[in-house]
Design an enzyme around this catalytic site. Structure first.
Site, short mmCIF file in Angstrom:
data_model
loop_
_atom_site.label_atom_id
_atom_site.label_comp_id
_atom_site.label_asym_id
_atom_site.label_seq_id
_atom_site.Cartn_x
_atom_site.Cartn_y
_atom_site.Cartn_z
CE LYS A 25 -64.03 -7.58 27.56
NZ LYS A 25 -64.57 -6.95 26.38
CD GLU A 43 -67.59 1.12 23.15
OE1 GLU A 43 -67.48 -0.11 23.14
OE2 GLU A 43 -66.91 1.86 22.41
NE ARG A 95 -66.06 0.21 27.32
CZ ARG A 95 -65.07 0.53 26.47
NH1 ARG A 95 -64.25 1.53 26.77
NH2 ARG A 95 -64.89 -0.14 25.34
O1 LIG Z 1 -69.34 -4.09 17.70
C1 LIG Z 1 -68.60 -3.61 18.59
O2 LIG Z 1 -67.38 -3.47 18.42
C2 LIG Z 1 -69.22 -3.22 19.86
C3 LIG Z 1 -70.59 -3.07 19.94
C4 LIG Z 1 -71.28 -2.70 21.20
O3 LIG Z 1 -71.87 -3.88 21.70
P1 LIG Z 1 -73.43 -4.00 22.15
O4 LIG Z 1 -74.27 -3.64 20.99
O5 LIG Z 1 -73.53 -5.42 22.58
O6 LIG Z 1 -73.57 -3.03 23.28
C5 LIG Z 1 -70.32 -2.12 22.23
O7 LIG Z 1 -70.95 -1.97 23.46
C6 LIG Z 1 -69.08 -2.98 22.35
O8 LIG Z 1 -68.19 -2.44 23.30
C7 LIG Z 1 -68.34 -3.02 21.03
C1 LIG Z 2 -69.28 -3.97 25.93
C2 LIG Z 2 -67.97 -3.96 25.72
O1 LIG Z 2 -67.24 -4.97 25.19
P1 LIG Z 2 -67.57 -6.28 24.34
O2 LIG Z 2 -66.88 -6.09 23.03
O3 LIG Z 2 -66.98 -7.41 25.13
O4 LIG Z 2 -69.06 -6.38 24.21
C3 LIG Z 2 -67.15 -2.77 26.05
O5 LIG Z 2 -65.97 -2.75 25.67
O6 LIG Z 2 -67.65 -1.84 26.72
#
Ligand SMILES: O=C(O)C1=C[C@@H](OP(=O)(O)O)[C@@H](O)[C@H](O)C1
Ligand SMILES: C=C(OP(=O)(O)O)C(=O)O
Length: 443
Positions: A428, A331, A403
């Site tokens: 968001k 992220e 982002r």
């Molecule tokens: O568990 C979480 O809070 C998150 C895990 C990640 O997701 P991904 O593993 O799908 O990238 C991240 O990118 C997302 O913003 C938040």
């Molecule tokens: C990937 C992201 O969000 P999400 O929790 O919707 O996966 C993010 O916040 O960068």
């Protein structure tokens, strides 16, 4: 359908006339807030969240839990107990989970992945729906696993939203295999509700790669903090296997850390303007992936100091390119790409193929938008090559991705005439972004 005027509105990204020098109070972590809400809802006694993030993703989570019968009272407290101090606090009062109910997930990965396992514990059907993009984001890991663990789910067979979980009041649980290479949130989702499954849960990841490990560690830490017993690969278990023992969860009084991934644009501002930004309450120890920024932005030219007060990040005036695997901290990619486009040498960002299935296809979006400002970015199989070039103003499209909007704002600091489309999409996870940004530049 007529386009939503907010989605086409243009925000002139402020250009920095000099080095920034500001203290920025960054709101609470999305990932911590939404995990804390789920765990508090599944607990056997009420709990508190202090300084929760109030944003689209967290309000969707709270709204969905309320729909299923959980009490969530929002208060402004002048707490005398705990480290939370005064400020906003949410009191979560667990209750029997009920259907029928309808859950709007928006485009929140945490809501669409963490709540179907909760819904399987409800006593009726829970219908999940969301933004058009939510239909394209992978959910098969959660759907297939829940079915294997005893849940009944109606979907259209694509492994995605919309769907209905026919909660039966309880779930068998037990061992399950999933491929979580497209999202770590599949693993987190099953672990979070695992203590409430009759046999707990044993999740075995079978895919070749697993992104966002810090977020899985966050899930494990927060489960343990409410009394769950969790065995992990890091605690001597098998590689790629997590085991949660069935048991009751405690209500907790938790103060939410600032969102370190949302601190990124402000630290980037110090880096690209050769200025200084202080982020109070930066935790000394944390599972948040944003903590990696201390190392990444130092390698890109800044320096930082962590004290009891928070993080002081200082730019040197020089911005360097970087070759980095961002698989654990995906992220952070849009903000790093924005800084890399302004650097004095090329960058290679690797390990983030799964970003193609985030809020938008982030690799395509970053490539297109930076190149339209005169940049030289190419997509690779799992990331980006960024060769800095002199950029010019223009519209930076954001594809309803918070982002992308903050990445465009970083570029706008250094390049005159950048206009961010739909800056409101930052709601968001950071509804106050435009005010915090102009406040940083004005102070
Ligand atoms: O568990 C979480 O809070 C998150 C895990 C990640 O997701 P991904 O593993 O799908 O990238 C991240 O990118 C997302 O913003 C938040
Ligand atoms: C990937 C992201 O969000 P999400 O929790 O919707 O996966 C993010 O916040 O960068």
């Amino acid at each position: 359908m007529a386009p939503n005027p907010a989605h086409t509105a243009l925000w002139p990204a402020p250009h920095a006339s000099g080095a920034v020098d500001a203290t920025v109070h960054v709101p609470g972590s999305k990932s911590v807030t939404n995990r804390a809400l789920v765990l508090a809802a599944l607990a056997s006694e009420p709990g508190w969240l202090r300084r929760p993030l109030r944003s689209r993703d967290t309000l969707l989570m709270a709204g969905a839990l309320r729909e299923m019968g959980v009490g969530i009272e929002e208060t402004v407290s002048s707490s005398t107990s705990g480290a939370g101090g005064s400020g906003e606090a949410w009191r979560v009062i667990p209750a029997g989970l009920h259907g029928p109910a309808t859950v709007d997930v928006g485009n929140a990965g945490t809501v669409m992945r963490f709540l179907p396992p909760v819904a399987a514990l409800a006593d009726g059907p829970i219908r999940f729906d969301g933004d058009p993009r939510s239909y394209e984001r992978p959910l098969h890991g959660v759907i297939d696993a829940l079915r294997a663990l005893g849940a009944r789910i109606d979907d259209d067979g694509r492994g995605a939203l919309p769907l209905t979980v026919h909660g039966g009041g309880a779930l068998d649980g037990g061992p399950v295999e999933i491929d979580a290479s497209s999202s770590s949130q599949f693993v987190s989702a099953l672990l979070l509700s695992g203590p409430r499954f009759n046999q707990g849960v044993e999740v075995r990841h079978t895919g070749a790669t697993l992104p966002s490990m810090p977020h899985i560690r966050m899930t494990v830490d927060m489960l343990r903090a409410v009394g769950a017993q969790v065995d992990t690969p890091e605690s001597g278990g098998e590689p790629n296997v997590w085991r949660v023992t069935p048991g009751a969860l405690l209500g907790r009084d938790l103060t939410v850390e600032p969102d370190l991934s949302n601190a990124q644009p402000f630290l980037a501002a110090a880096l690209v303007t050769g200025g200084k930004v202080v982020v109070p309450d930066w935790p000394e120890r944390t599972t948040q992936p944003g903590d990696r920024l201390r190392e990444i932005f130092t390698e890109m030219g800044g320096s930082c100091e962590l004290s009891d007060y928070g993080l002081v990040f200082t730019g040197s005036g020089a911005v360097h390119g970087i070759d980095v695997d961002l698989g654990e901290v995906g992220e952070l990619t849009p903000g790093i790409a924005a800084v890399a486009a302004l650097a004095d040498s090329p960058s290679t960002l690797r390990g983030v193929a799964h970003l193609r299935l985030h809020e938008t296809d982030r690799l395509a979006a970053l490539t297109k938008e930076i190149n339209e400002l005169g940049g030289d970015v190419t997509e690779t199989a799992d990331g980006l090559h960024i060769r800095p070039r002199r950029l010019h103003g223009g519209v930076f499209h954001t594809y309803e991705d918070h982002r992308m909007a903050t990445a465009g704002a970083i570029i706008g600091l250094a390049v005159e005439g950048v206009q961010i489309e739909n800056v409101a999409t930052t709601a968001k996870t950071l509804p106050d972004f435009p005010e915090l940004w102009t406040g940083m530049l004005g102070s």
